[in-house]
Enzyme design. Sequence first.
Site, PDB file in Angstrom:
ATOM      1  N   GLU A  93       8.512  15.785  15.899  1.00 14.44           N
ATOM      2  CA  GLU A  93       9.089  15.611  14.570  1.00 14.44           C
ATOM      3  C   GLU A  93       8.430  16.617  13.624  1.00 14.44           C
ATOM      4  O   GLU A  93       7.228  16.556  13.386  1.00 14.44           O
ATOM      5  CB  GLU A  93       8.824  14.184  14.090  1.00 14.44           C
ATOM      6  CG  GLU A  93       9.458  13.872  12.764  1.00 14.44           C
ATOM      7  CD  GLU A  93       9.268  12.414  12.354  1.00 14.44           C
ATOM      8  OE1 GLU A  93       8.154  11.895  12.494  1.00 14.44           O
ATOM      9  OE2 GLU A  93      10.243  11.803  11.891  1.00 14.44           O
ATOM     10  N   GLU A 104       8.860   1.047  11.281  1.00 18.03           N
ATOM     11  CA  GLU A 104       9.926   2.033  11.066  1.00 18.03           C
ATOM     12  C   GLU A 104       9.277   3.394  11.226  1.00 18.03           C
ATOM     13  O   GLU A 104       8.560   3.834  10.340  1.00 18.03           O
ATOM     14  CB  GLU A 104      10.449   1.845   9.636  1.00 18.03           C
ATOM     15  CG  GLU A 104      11.830   2.286   9.427  1.00 18.03           C
ATOM     16  CD  GLU A 104      12.752   1.531  10.334  1.00 18.03           C
ATOM     17  OE1 GLU A 104      13.250   2.176  11.270  1.00 18.03           O
ATOM     18  OE2 GLU A 104      12.968   0.324  10.122  1.00 18.03           O
ATOM     19  N   LYS A 125       0.868  -1.197   0.000  1.00 21.66           N
ATOM     20  CA  LYS A 125       0.000   0.000   0.000  1.00 21.66           C
ATOM     21  C   LYS A 125       0.897   1.238   0.000  1.00 21.66           C
ATOM     22  O   LYS A 125       1.438   1.635   1.018  1.00 21.66           O
ATOM     23  CB  LYS A 125      -0.869  -0.022   1.253  1.00 21.66           C
ATOM     24  CG  LYS A 125      -2.217   0.652   1.098  1.00 21.66           C
ATOM     25  CD  LYS A 125      -2.164   2.123   0.778  1.00 21.66           C
ATOM     26  CE  LYS A 125      -2.072   2.977   2.025  1.00 21.66           C
ATOM     27  NZ  LYS A 125      -1.943   4.424   1.696  1.00 21.66           N
ATOM     28  N   CYS A 166      13.050  10.388   7.947  1.00 22.80           N
ATOM     29  CA  CYS A 166      12.817   9.972   9.336  1.00 22.80           C
ATOM     30  C   CYS A 166      14.080  10.202  10.160  1.00 22.80           C
ATOM     31  O   CYS A 166      14.006  10.431  11.357  1.00 22.80           O
ATOM     32  CB  CYS A 166      12.370   8.527   9.389  1.00 22.80           C
ATOM     33  SG  CYS A 166      13.351   7.437   8.389  1.00 22.80           S
TER      34      CYS A 166
HETATM   35  P1  NAP Z   1       1.325   8.305   7.958  1.00 26.25           P
HETATM   36  O1  NAP Z   1      -0.093   8.710   8.108  1.00 26.25           O
HETATM   37  O2  NAP Z   1       1.961   7.517   9.031  1.00 26.25           O
HETATM   38  O3  NAP Z   1       1.390   7.521   6.564  1.00 26.25           O
HETATM   39  C1  NAP Z   1       2.219   6.407   6.300  1.00 26.25           C
HETATM   40  C2  NAP Z   1       1.423   5.331   5.575  1.00 26.25           C
HETATM   41  O4  NAP Z   1       0.439   4.785   6.449  1.00 26.25           O
HETATM   42  C3  NAP Z   1       0.665   5.844   4.371  1.00 26.25           C
HETATM   43  O5  NAP Z   1       0.692   4.855   3.369  1.00 26.25           O
HETATM   44  C4  NAP Z   1      -0.721   6.028   4.939  1.00 26.25           C
HETATM   45  O6  NAP Z   1      -1.705   6.028   3.971  1.00 26.25           O
HETATM   46  C5  NAP Z   1      -0.847   4.829   5.834  1.00 26.25           C
HETATM   47  N1  NAP Z   1      -1.859   4.933   6.868  1.00 26.25           N
HETATM   48  C6  NAP Z   1      -2.454   6.037   7.377  1.00 26.25           C
HETATM   49  N2  NAP Z   1      -3.320   5.701   8.359  1.00 26.25           N
HETATM   50  C7  NAP Z   1      -3.261   4.350   8.485  1.00 26.25           C
HETATM   51  C8  NAP Z   1      -3.912   3.403   9.338  1.00 26.25           C
HETATM   52  N3  NAP Z   1      -4.762   3.772  10.287  1.00 26.25           N
HETATM   53  N4  NAP Z   1      -3.611   2.099   9.188  1.00 26.25           N
HETATM   54  C9  NAP Z   1      -2.714   1.703   8.276  1.00 26.25           C
HETATM   55  N5  NAP Z   1      -2.083   2.547   7.429  1.00 26.25           N
HETATM   56  C10 NAP Z   1      -2.337   3.855   7.531  1.00 26.25           C
HETATM   57  O7  NAP Z   1       2.197   9.558   7.678  1.00 26.25           O
HETATM   58  P2  NAP Z   1       1.681  10.929   7.021  1.00 26.25           P
HETATM   59  O8  NAP Z   1       0.354  11.341   7.570  1.00 26.25           O
HETATM   60  O9  NAP Z   1       1.788  10.814   5.584  1.00 26.25           O
HETATM   61  O10 NAP Z   1       2.765  11.924   7.601  1.00 26.25           O
HETATM   62  C11 NAP Z   1       2.577  12.431   8.917  1.00 26.25           C
HETATM   63  C12 NAP Z   1       3.859  12.472   9.670  1.00 26.25           C
HETATM   64  O11 NAP Z   1       4.438  11.173   9.725  1.00 26.25           O
HETATM   65  C13 NAP Z   1       4.952  13.314   9.028  1.00 26.25           C
HETATM   66  O12 NAP Z   1       4.822  14.654   9.298  1.00 26.25           O
HETATM   67  C14 NAP Z   1       6.164  12.711   9.655  1.00 26.25           C
HETATM   68  O13 NAP Z   1       6.377  13.260  10.920  1.00 26.25           O
HETATM   69  C15 NAP Z   1       5.831  11.259   9.794  1.00 26.25           C
HETATM   70  N6  NAP Z   1       6.413  10.438   8.728  1.00 26.25           N
HETATM   71  C16 NAP Z   1       7.465   9.663   9.035  1.00 26.25           C
HETATM   72  C17 NAP Z   1       8.031   8.888   8.062  1.00 26.25           C
HETATM   73  C18 NAP Z   1       9.196   8.003   8.329  1.00 26.25           C
HETATM   74  O14 NAP Z   1       9.895   7.638   7.413  1.00 26.25           O
HETATM   75  N7  NAP Z   1       9.425   7.607   9.564  1.00 26.25           N
HETATM   76  C19 NAP Z   1       7.540   8.916   6.765  1.00 26.25           C
HETATM   77  C20 NAP Z   1       6.430   9.707   6.477  1.00 26.25           C
HETATM   78  C21 NAP Z   1       5.887  10.455   7.474  1.00 26.25           C
HETATM   79  P3  NAP Z   1      -2.089   7.400   3.204  1.00 26.25           P
HETATM   80  O15 NAP Z   1      -0.917   8.312   3.233  1.00 26.25           O
HETATM   81  O16 NAP Z   1      -2.364   6.957   1.864  1.00 26.25           O
HETATM   82  O17 NAP Z   1      -3.261   7.947   3.932  1.00 26.25           O
END
Ligand code: NAP
Length: 497
Positions: free
Chosen positions: A400, A269, A195, A303
């Site tokens: 973060e 991660e 996904k 990250c």
């Molecule tokens: P996120 O919501 O954690 O998204 C990561 C993945 O999880 C996406 O594919 C997302 O889908 C999916 N997802 C969202 N809600 C889920 C759920 N309840 N169950 C399973 N999968 C789910 O991250 P984001 O909202 O895009 O970013 C928010 C913050 O996360 C950023 O500001 C940053 O701080 C952090 N982040 C960290 C990393 C890292 O590498 N550690 C990477 C990205 C973001 P959709 O995006 O399609 O909704």
Amino acid sequence: MTIAQAVHDRADAFVRSPHKLLIGGRWIEAAAGETFATVDPATEKVLAEVGRGRAEDVDRAVRAARAAFADGSPWRRMTPSARGRLLWRIGDLLEEHVDELAMLETLDNGKPYTIALGDVRGAADLFRYMAGWPTKIEGATVPISSLAMPGEYLAYTQREPVGVVGQIIPWNYPLLMASWKLAPALACGCTVVLKPAEQTPLTALRLGQLLQEAGLPDGVVNIVTGFGDTGAALTAHADVDKVAFTGSTEVGKKIVEAAAGNLKRLTLELGGKSPIVVHADADLENAAVHAAGAIFYNQGQSCTAGSLLYVHRSVFDDVVGRVAEEAARLKVAPGTDPGADLGPLVSHEQFAKVLGYVDSGRAQGAEVVVGGHRVGDRGFFVEPTVLTNTTPGMSVVREEIFGPVVCAMPFDSLEEIVASANDTRFGLAAGVFTRDLSKAHRTARLLRAGTVWINTTYHVFDAAMPFGGYKESGWGREMGSQVLDNYLETKSVVTAL
Ligand code: NAP
Ligand code: MG
């Protein structure tokens, strides 16, 4: 560097093609016929419409992955050596298409094309590294000395693929994260439902085509694009054996709850708030250049981003001045501009969030040494930003930000700095700069972080080097030989002789 028109044309051709879900080897529309738009963050214009998978599509994909995993299937009959060759071929195909994939990534994510090229090469490297493993996944014979069941036995272990794996990835390194997830799972013989993030689905879909071209049997990798509910359906699915997730700590915690239903295996991660420690005896120019790179690379959307810069008080003004000069020098421009150092942030949401953090820092007394504003009036561009006068309680220090914003703070002693650097719920990465060898390794030993870089740039990753976090930065390690444990079960077999 200039980017050849042919590269734009190849990427455009894919962008304009239909974007469906890959299930059981076929590209099909989402069951409900829904789509969603992915946006070019440099222009804010819709780039393409992509299939929006829902729970029903996830279920179809899981069934396809289960069928592909069945005993006697082409995938299960494939020899380890053939699996290795296939992984190598995928690496070759990534390299053959490096320009097109990098341009697609730039259009969908916004990142500079030069950085996207590095991502694709890293992905190719990882598939090749993993190509060496299928022939080396071994069990052991085990000497038995049971007192309760005395006898003569032959006992051995064998390592088996964990089964159907759900993989959920973020938008910051879309193709690279897809590869970090897929390559080891395939090396171990698992089947997958992937996904991608809603913001950046395109390179994963193009990768799906390349996997087919490489000869991966139908149903071994299924790709379901969609939103958070799509990921949630995957994590809750009773026939998924394991979930591997990269993303926010908040969603990571939801996944832990969802996985409890069938106690699926889980690796996570998650986020970070990673420190850089510059001791007084460091090569200050080297430290400043790398400190800037640690936070500004990929617009700070890593990250591991080095978002806390701790500098010995005696050299604080010098180092922070150099980082600020570097920040002012960096070119913020569309990723398709060959001279861009930073592109736009990935989405309006991230753009508003990052600028909101800068405002909250200002309101709480932080000083903006450089940056802090939007660039231009179209696209999600943010200036590289250096904050000083920040204190441990501020949200810019604790949370973060995931953007090009660094908080610089002075310190006086090693003990003090280790305590500050470890005073976070995260533990993903850290950087140390000093010319004193034992101080370098002593600092590295004391920092509670999964990766420590000494006197070098952040972002030195390698397919052979395990990567992952302490504390709330996650569970498990990716890459290296350790990642194989994520995708294998161990079976003990005992025979009476
Ligand atoms: P996120 O919501 O954690 O998204 C990561 C993945 O999880 C996406 O594919 C997302 O889908 C999916 N997802 C969202 N809600 C889920 C759920 N309840 N169950 C399973 N999968 C789910 O991250 P984001 O909202 O895009 O970013 C928010 C913050 O996360 C950023 O500001 C940053 O701080 C952090 N982040 C960290 C990393 C890292 O590498 N550690 C990477 C990205 C973001 P959709 O995006 O399609 O909704
Ligand atoms: Mg996009």
